[in-house]
Design a protein around this motif. Structure first.
Motif, PDB file in Angstrom:
ATOM      1  N   ILE A  51      54.641  -1.728 -33.410  1.00 18.70           N
ATOM      2  CA  ILE A  51      53.441  -0.905 -33.647  1.00 18.70           C
ATOM      3  C   ILE A  51      53.251   0.128 -32.536  1.00 18.70           C
ATOM      4  N   PRO A  52      53.346  -0.248 -31.245  1.00 17.12           N
ATOM      5  CA  PRO A  52      53.213   0.794 -30.219  1.00 17.12           C
ATOM      6  C   PRO A  52      54.288   1.877 -30.318  1.00 17.12           C
ATOM      7  N   GLY A  53      55.497   1.506 -30.714  1.00 22.54           N
ATOM      8  CA  GLY A  53      56.564   2.489 -30.879  1.00 22.54           C
ATOM      9  C   GLY A  53      56.269   3.455 -32.020  1.00 22.54           C
ATOM     10  N   MET A  54      55.777   2.928 -33.126  1.00 25.83           N
ATOM     11  CA  MET A  54      55.426   3.792 -34.263  1.00 25.83           C
ATOM     12  C   MET A  54      54.249   4.708 -33.921  1.00 25.83           C
ATOM     13  N   ILE A  55      53.301   4.188 -33.148  1.00 26.12           N
ATOM     14  CA  ILE A  55      52.166   5.019 -32.731  1.00 26.12           C
ATOM     15  C   ILE A  55      52.651   6.160 -31.846  1.00 26.12           C
ATOM     16  N   LYS A  56      53.565   5.866 -30.930  1.00 27.47           N
ATOM     17  CA  LYS A  56      54.092   6.923 -30.054  1.00 27.47           C
ATOM     18  C   LYS A  56      54.818   8.002 -30.863  1.00 27.47           C
ATOM     19  N   ILE A  57      55.609   7.604 -31.818  1.00 30.06           N
ATOM     20  CA  ILE A  57      56.326   8.587 -32.645  1.00 30.06           C
ATOM     21  C   ILE A  57      55.330   9.422 -33.453  1.00 30.06           C
ATOM     22  N   ALA A  58      54.320   8.774 -34.018  1.00 29.74           N
ATOM     23  CA  ALA A  58      53.304   9.517 -34.776  1.00 29.74           C
ATOM     24  C   ALA A  58      52.537  10.480 -33.866  1.00 29.74           C
ATOM     25  N   CYS A  59      52.220  10.051 -32.647  1.00 30.45           N
ATOM     26  CA  CYS A  59      51.533  10.941 -31.695  1.00 30.45           C
ATOM     27  C   CYS A  59      52.397  12.147 -31.362  1.00 30.45           C
ATOM     28  N   ILE A  60      53.677  11.930 -31.173  1.00 35.86           N
ATOM     29  CA  ILE A  60      54.597  13.038 -30.882  1.00 35.86           C
ATOM     30  C   ILE A  60      54.591  14.031 -32.038  1.00 35.86           C
ATOM     31  N   VAL A  61      54.683  13.528 -33.254  1.00 35.20           N
ATOM     32  CA  VAL A  61      54.715  14.391 -34.433  1.00 35.20           C
ATOM     33  C   VAL A  61      53.416  15.180 -34.571  1.00 35.20           C
ATOM     34  N   PHE A  62      52.269  14.513 -34.447  1.00 29.13           N
ATOM     35  CA  PHE A  62      50.994  15.209 -34.632  1.00 29.13           C
ATOM     36  C   PHE A  62      50.665  16.148 -33.479  1.00 29.13           C
ATOM     37  N   ASN A  63      51.101  15.805 -32.265  1.00 28.12           N
ATOM     38  CA  ASN A  63      50.959  16.748 -31.157  1.00 28.12           C
ATOM     39  C   ASN A  63      51.728  18.028 -31.453  1.00 28.12           C
ATOM     40  N   LEU A  64      52.958  17.863 -31.900  1.00 31.73           N
ATOM     41  CA  LEU A  64      53.813  19.018 -32.180  1.00 31.73           C
ATOM     42  C   LEU A  64      53.284  19.833 -33.362  1.00 31.73           C
ATOM     43  N   LEU A  65      52.851  19.164 -34.426  1.00 29.60           N
ATOM     44  CA  LEU A  65      52.310  19.878 -35.587  1.00 29.60           C
ATOM     45  C   LEU A  65      51.027  20.638 -35.240  1.00 29.60           C
ATOM     46  N   GLY A  66      50.163  20.019 -34.442  1.00 31.29           N
ATOM     47  CA  GLY A  66      48.943  20.703 -34.022  1.00 31.29           C
ATOM     48  C   GLY A  66      49.246  21.909 -33.155  1.00 31.29           C
ATOM     49  N   PHE A  67      50.185  21.762 -32.250  1.00 30.53           N
ATOM     50  CA  PHE A  67      50.591  22.871 -31.385  1.00 30.53           C
ATOM     51  C   PHE A  67      51.155  24.028 -32.207  1.00 30.53           C
ATOM     52  N   ILE A  68      52.039  23.720 -33.144  1.00 33.65           N
ATOM     53  CA  ILE A  68      52.636  24.760 -33.986  1.00 33.65           C
ATOM     54  C   ILE A  68      51.571  25.441 -34.837  1.00 33.65           C
ATOM     55  N   SER A  69      50.633  24.662 -35.378  1.00 29.40           N
ATOM     56  CA  SER A  69      49.571  25.252 -36.206  1.00 29.40           C
ATOM     57  C   SER A  69      48.757  26.272 -35.427  1.00 29.40           C
ATOM     58  N   ILE A  70      48.438  25.975 -34.209  1.00 33.03           N
ATOM     59  CA  ILE A  70      47.659  26.906 -33.395  1.00 33.03           C
ATOM     60  C   ILE A  70      48.509  28.108 -32.996  1.00 33.03           C
ATOM     61  N   GLN A  71      49.761  27.873 -32.650  1.00 38.33           N
ATOM     62  CA  GLN A  71      50.616  28.952 -32.152  1.00 38.33           C
ATOM     63  C   GLN A  71      51.006  29.961 -33.227  1.00 38.33           C
ATOM     64  N   VAL A  72      51.058  29.565 -34.501  1.00 37.56           N
ATOM     65  CA  VAL A  72      51.409  30.518 -35.556  1.00 37.56           C
ATOM     66  C   VAL A  72      50.211  31.363 -35.982  1.00 37.56           C
ATOM     67  N   SER A  73      49.033  31.009 -35.494  1.00 34.31           N
ATOM     68  CA  SER A  73      47.833  31.767 -35.821  1.00 34.31           C
ATOM     69  C   SER A  73      47.846  33.119 -35.098  1.00 34.31           C
ATOM     70  N   ALA A  74      47.186  34.078 -35.691  1.00 37.71           N
ATOM     71  CA  ALA A  74      47.054  35.386 -35.040  1.00 37.71           C
ATOM     72  C   ALA A  74      46.137  35.299 -33.827  1.00 37.71           C
ATOM     73  N   PHE A  75      45.370  34.208 -33.729  1.00 43.24           N
ATOM     74  CA  PHE A  75      44.415  34.035 -32.632  1.00 43.24           C
ATOM     75  C   PHE A  75      44.897  32.993 -31.625  1.00 43.24           C
TER      76      PHE A  75
END
Length: 178
Positions: A35-59
């Motif tokens: 469970i802690p390993g799966m949580i870490k992988i999910a955190c990595i994925v959502f951190n990266l997706l959130g970062f990309i979502s903000i960075q592709v914005s014009a703002f």
């Protein structure tokens, strides 16, 4: 006659702790299935997706986006490093370092920081920011749950990797005064 202030029986409890760890670095992918390993992988994925979502914005240059990106990338890199430490048994080799407490404090802090970052992103008038906020709220929940798991492990006296066995032994002594 026996002294009424001195008990006739006395119980002594001793606690014996035995720690068993392996001092060698080795790759072990079985951590990913915990469970802690799966949580870490999910955190990595959502951190990266959130970062990309903000960075592709014009703002993306806006202060809200910079704050969100900083939180997402710091969380990403810390979680990647901790995942690598568990996969290669670095935490087991250096078991004297309080890894669980370090992770617990980091995850609790990141839960709060992600709450602010995701709220700031959600209130900005941009679709990409709203998507980033969604990923931020999911990451916040994951970090909060991980902090809860780490808190419980610290309270039980566990170590990050390896085995710690705690035994309680009781010895009763009976005193008779002649």
């Amino acid at each position: 006659m026996a002294d009424p202030g001195f008990p006739g029986r006395h119980t002594t409890t001793t606690q014996v702790t035995q720690t068993s760890v392996s001092p060698q670095f080795r790759f072990d992918k079985s951590y990913i299935h915990t469970i802690p390993g799966m949580i870490k992988i999910a955190c990595i994925v959502f951190n990266l997706l959130g970062f990309i979502s903000i960075q592709v914005s014009a703002f993306s240059h806006h202060s809200r986006g910079s704050y969100f990106s900083s939180i997402a990338m710091t969380g990403f890199w810390f979680t990647v490093l901790m995942l690598a430490a568990y996969l290669f048994h670095v935490c087991e080799k250096f078991y004297k370092i309080p890894w669980l407490k370090i992770e617990m404090y980091f995850c609790a802090l990141w839960t709060v920081l992600y709450l602010f970052a995701a709220c700031f992103a959600a209130t900005f008038a941009s679709g990409a920011y709203k998507v980033g906020a969604l990923f931020g709220f999911i990451a916040m929940c994951l970090y909060g749950y991980d902090a809860f798991l780490k808190y419980n492990a610290v309270r039980r006296g566990e170590i990050a990797q390896g085995v710690r066995i705690v035994e309680q032994r009781q010895q009763q002594t009976t005193v008779t005064i002649a």
